[in-house]
Motif scaffolding. Structure first.
Motif, mmCIF file in Angstrom:
data_model
loop_
_atom_site.group_PDB
_atom_site.id
_atom_site.type_symbol
_atom_site.label_atom_id
_atom_site.label_comp_id
_atom_site.label_asym_id
_atom_site.label_seq_id
_atom_site.Cartn_x
_atom_site.Cartn_y
_atom_site.Cartn_z
ATOM 1 N N GLY A 115 0.806 -1.223 0.000
ATOM 2 C CA GLY A 115 0.000 0.000 0.000
ATOM 3 C C GLY A 115 0.834 1.265 0.000
ATOM 4 N N PHE A 116 2.014 1.203 0.614
ATOM 5 C CA PHE A 116 2.891 2.377 0.680
ATOM 6 C C PHE A 116 3.584 2.665 -0.659
ATOM 7 C CE2 PHE A 116 2.805 0.689 5.050
ATOM 8 C CZ PHE A 116 2.299 1.802 5.703
ATOM 9 N N PHE A 117 3.600 1.657 -1.531
ATOM 10 C CA PHE A 117 4.289 1.820 -2.816
ATOM 11 C C PHE A 117 3.312 1.924 -3.992
ATOM 12 C CE2 PHE A 117 7.438 0.099 0.051
ATOM 13 C CZ PHE A 117 8.554 0.862 -0.248
ATOM 14 N N LYS A 118 2.038 2.221 -3.674
ATOM 15 C CA LYS A 118 1.021 2.398 -4.727
ATOM 16 C C LYS A 118 1.435 3.520 -5.666
ATOM 17 C CE LYS A 118 -2.806 -0.130 -3.897
ATOM 18 N NZ LYS A 118 -3.559 -0.049 -2.662
ATOM 19 N N GLY A 119 1.350 3.250 -6.955
ATOM 20 C CA GLY A 119 1.629 4.292 -7.946
ATOM 21 C C GLY A 119 3.094 4.646 -8.077
ATOM 22 N N MET A 120 4.011 3.769 -7.620
ATOM 23 C CA MET A 120 5.432 4.132 -7.653
ATOM 24 C C MET A 120 6.086 3.923 -9.014
ATOM 25 S SD MET A 120 8.605 3.128 -5.154
ATOM 26 C CE MET A 120 9.757 2.154 -6.069
ATOM 27 N N SER A 121 5.614 2.950 -9.785
ATOM 28 C CA SER A 121 6.285 2.646 -11.056
ATOM 29 C C SER A 121 6.293 3.845 -11.997
ATOM 30 C CB SER A 121 5.605 1.460 -11.746
ATOM 31 O OG SER A 121 4.242 1.756 -12.012
ATOM 32 N N PHE A 122 5.168 4.558 -12.016
ATOM 33 C CA PHE A 122 5.070 5.722 -12.916
ATOM 34 C C PHE A 122 6.016 6.848 -12.496
ATOM 35 C CE2 PHE A 122 2.712 9.446 -14.679
ATOM 36 C CZ PHE A 122 2.907 9.133 -16.017
ATOM 37 N N PRO A 123 6.014 7.267 -11.194
ATOM 38 C CA PRO A 123 6.977 8.296 -10.791
ATOM 39 C C PRO A 123 8.426 7.855 -10.960
ATOM 40 C CG PRO A 123 5.367 7.993 -9.061
ATOM 41 C CD PRO A 123 5.071 6.967 -10.122
ATOM 42 N N LEU A 124 8.706 6.564 -10.735
ATOM 43 C CA LEU A 124 10.087 6.096 -10.857
ATOM 44 C C LEU A 124 10.595 6.315 -12.276
ATOM 45 C CD1 LEU A 124 12.364 4.809 -9.265
ATOM 46 C CD2 LEU A 124 11.518 2.573 -9.931
ATOM 47 N N ALA A 125 9.718 6.031 -13.244
ATOM 48 C CA ALA A 125 10.099 6.242 -14.645
ATOM 49 C C ALA A 125 10.099 7.724 -14.994
ATOM 50 C CB ALA A 125 9.141 5.487 -15.556
ATOM 51 N N SER A 126 9.071 8.450 -14.519
ATOM 52 C CA SER A 126 8.875 9.826 -14.973
ATOM 53 C C SER A 126 9.589 10.874 -14.129
ATOM 54 C CB SER A 126 7.390 10.142 -15.031
ATOM 55 O OG SER A 126 6.789 9.787 -13.815
ATOM 56 N N ILE A 127 9.701 10.655 -12.802
ATOM 57 C CA ILE A 127 10.367 11.655 -11.964
ATOM 58 C C ILE A 127 11.851 11.686 -12.266
ATOM 59 C CG2 ILE A 127 11.058 12.127 -9.558
ATOM 60 C CD1 ILE A 127 8.140 11.870 -8.817
ATOM 61 N N ALA A 128 12.383 10.564 -12.715
ATOM 62 C CA ALA A 128 13.774 10.563 -13.169
ATOM 63 C C ALA A 128 13.935 11.552 -14.326
ATOM 64 C CB ALA A 128 14.168 9.158 -13.596
ATOM 65 N N VAL A 129 12.973 11.534 -15.260
ATOM 66 C CA VAL A 129 12.997 12.477 -16.397
ATOM 67 C C VAL A 129 12.743 13.897 -15.884
ATOM 68 C CG1 VAL A 129 11.882 13.097 -18.579
ATOM 69 C CG2 VAL A 129 12.219 10.696 -18.004
ATOM 70 N N TYR A 130 11.771 14.025 -14.981
ATOM 71 C CA TYR A 130 11.380 15.314 -14.387
ATOM 72 C C TYR A 130 12.579 15.963 -13.680
ATOM 73 C CZ TYR A 130 8.734 18.163 -10.930
ATOM 74 O OH TYR A 130 8.250 19.163 -10.132
ATOM 75 N N SER A 131 13.287 15.195 -12.853
ATOM 76 C CA SER A 131 14.459 15.716 -12.140
ATOM 77 C C SER A 131 15.591 16.039 -13.098
ATOM 78 C CB SER A 131 14.952 14.690 -11.115
ATOM 79 O OG SER A 131 13.956 14.431 -10.188
ATOM 80 N N SER A 132 15.679 15.232 -14.141
ATOM 81 C CA SER A 132 16.670 15.491 -15.176
ATOM 82 C C SER A 132 16.456 16.881 -15.775
ATOM 83 C CB SER A 132 16.551 14.416 -16.263
ATOM 84 O OG SER A 132 17.278 14.773 -17.399
ATOM 85 N N VAL A 133 15.203 17.213 -16.060
ATOM 86 C CA VAL A 133 14.865 18.535 -16.622
ATOM 87 C C VAL A 133 15.149 19.628 -15.595
ATOM 88 C CG1 VAL A 133 12.952 19.992 -17.434
ATOM 89 C CG2 VAL A 133 13.166 17.648 -18.260
ATOM 90 N N VAL A 134 14.717 19.421 -14.345
ATOM 91 C CA VAL A 134 14.902 20.434 -13.288
ATOM 92 C C VAL A 134 16.384 20.761 -13.098
ATOM 93 C CG1 VAL A 134 14.719 20.855 -10.786
ATOM 94 C CG2 VAL A 134 12.772 19.922 -12.023
ATOM 95 N N PHE A 135 17.205 19.728 -12.896
ATOM 96 C CA PHE A 135 18.633 19.957 -12.652
ATOM 97 C C PHE A 135 19.344 20.458 -13.908
ATOM 98 C CE2 PHE A 135 17.832 17.608 -8.793
ATOM 99 C CZ PHE A 135 18.745 18.130 -7.898
ATOM 100 N N GLY A 136 18.950 19.906 -15.056
ATOM 101 C CA GLY A 136 19.562 20.342 -16.318
ATOM 102 C C GLY A 136 19.273 21.798 -16.609
#
Length: 302
Positions: free
Chosen positions: A53-74
């Motif tokens: 239950g604590f990891f609900k919806g994690m697969s999507f952020p794991l794939a996308s937040i990596a891209v999101y953080s890439s944009v933020v830091f870049g």
């Protein structure tokens, strides 16, 4: 430089793994019903849905937040370099406070374009096991054991079909109000604490300096972003069953009328607490992978 984007990707992935369980608790506290306090929320989720239950919806952020953080830091690093080039004629010149603030605001603004759909899908997946309670109306998932959305792709497609682009970008106003000042309170404290903690004579901060400065910056940024984070969570969770809010202002007014001022500080403790390890992991992932890439580049191009 592309290295900043790649390092941001590593940092983003590290922060999701560390922070997602607390993110689920934060979302349930802000947008769910009847949890009372943080401990009660943790126990309820565990009792009803076990550890998964604590990891609900994690697969999507794991794939996308990596891209999101890439944009933020870049975007942040390259904007800083551009401003240093314009101001001093040298992109590697140490940026002044105004440059850090402007680069933070630019990265915050651009990140919202990617982050809003990601957060919407994540929150819908986290909240779909919640009953909808409003006055005499109580709605549960149509068939017990069968949630509304089968997964992130199905959720994204369903929202797009039913509500169009506006549905995918639900809560974008609240997210802008959260992230543009939020990234200033993220990168400025990090830059300040890093230079303050790092001993004189050191060219770059050591691992413990990055860990501590990143953690403090995350706690400050997430703690202060809580009021707008509550509004954003409510707007994006709204719509699993019924649409209750017309927009950002309507959500603020309804929440205040029904629950008072304290509602905007729901999950503040969880936000600040999870902000520390998440941001420590984010900045460590970013800085260490950036160092490794630069070292590899130096070795291959002596």
């Amino acid at each position: 430089q592309l290295q900043d984007f790649a390092a941001g990707w590593v940092g983003g992935a590290a922060s999701v793994v560390v922070g997602h369980p607390l993110d689920t608790i934060k979302t349930r506290l802000q947008a769910g019903q009847g949890y009372g306090n943080t401990l009660n929320c943790v126990l309820t989720v565990y009792r009803n849905e076990s550890v998964a239950g604590f990891f609900k919806g994690m697969s999507f952020p794991l794939a996308s937040i990596a891209v999101y953080s890439s944009v933020v830091f870049g975007v942040f690093s390259n904007t800083q370099r551009l401003l240093s080039q314009l101001r001093h004629g040298d992109p590697s010149h140490k940026p002044v406070l105004a440059d850090v603030a402007l680069a933070s605001m630019v990265s915050g603004f651009i990140s919202v374009g990617i982050g809003t759909p990601v957060d919407l899908v994540k929150i819908r997946l986290q909240m779909q096991t919640e009953p909808y309670i409003d006055g005499n109306i109580k709605l549960r998932p149509k068939v017990p054991g069968f949630p509304v959305y089968r997964g992130p792709i199905h959720c994204f497609r369903t929202v797009l079909q039913k509500e169009g682009i506006a549905g995918i970008y639900r809560g974008v106003g609240a997210m802008l109000l959260r992230d543009v000042p939020g990234y200033c309170l993220y990168f400025i404290p990090y830059t300040f604490f890093c230079s303050w903690i790092t001993p004189d004579g050191c060219i770059s901060p050591n691992t413990s300096s990055i860990w501590l400065a990143g953690g403090i910056a995350g706690a400050i940024s997430w703690g202060t972003a809580t009021p707008m984070d509550v509004v954003k969570s409510r707007l994006q969770a709204d719509g699993v069953y019924l649409n209750k809010y017309k927009g950002t202002l309507d959500c603020i007014l309804q929440s205040y009328q029904n629950e008072g001022l304290k509602v905007f500080f729901r999950g503040a403790t969880v936000n600040a607490v999870r902000g520390f390890p998440m941001s420590s992991a984010m900045f460590l992932g970013y800085e260490l992978s950036l160092k490794a890439m630069k070292r590899h580049q130096t070795e291959t191009n002596p």
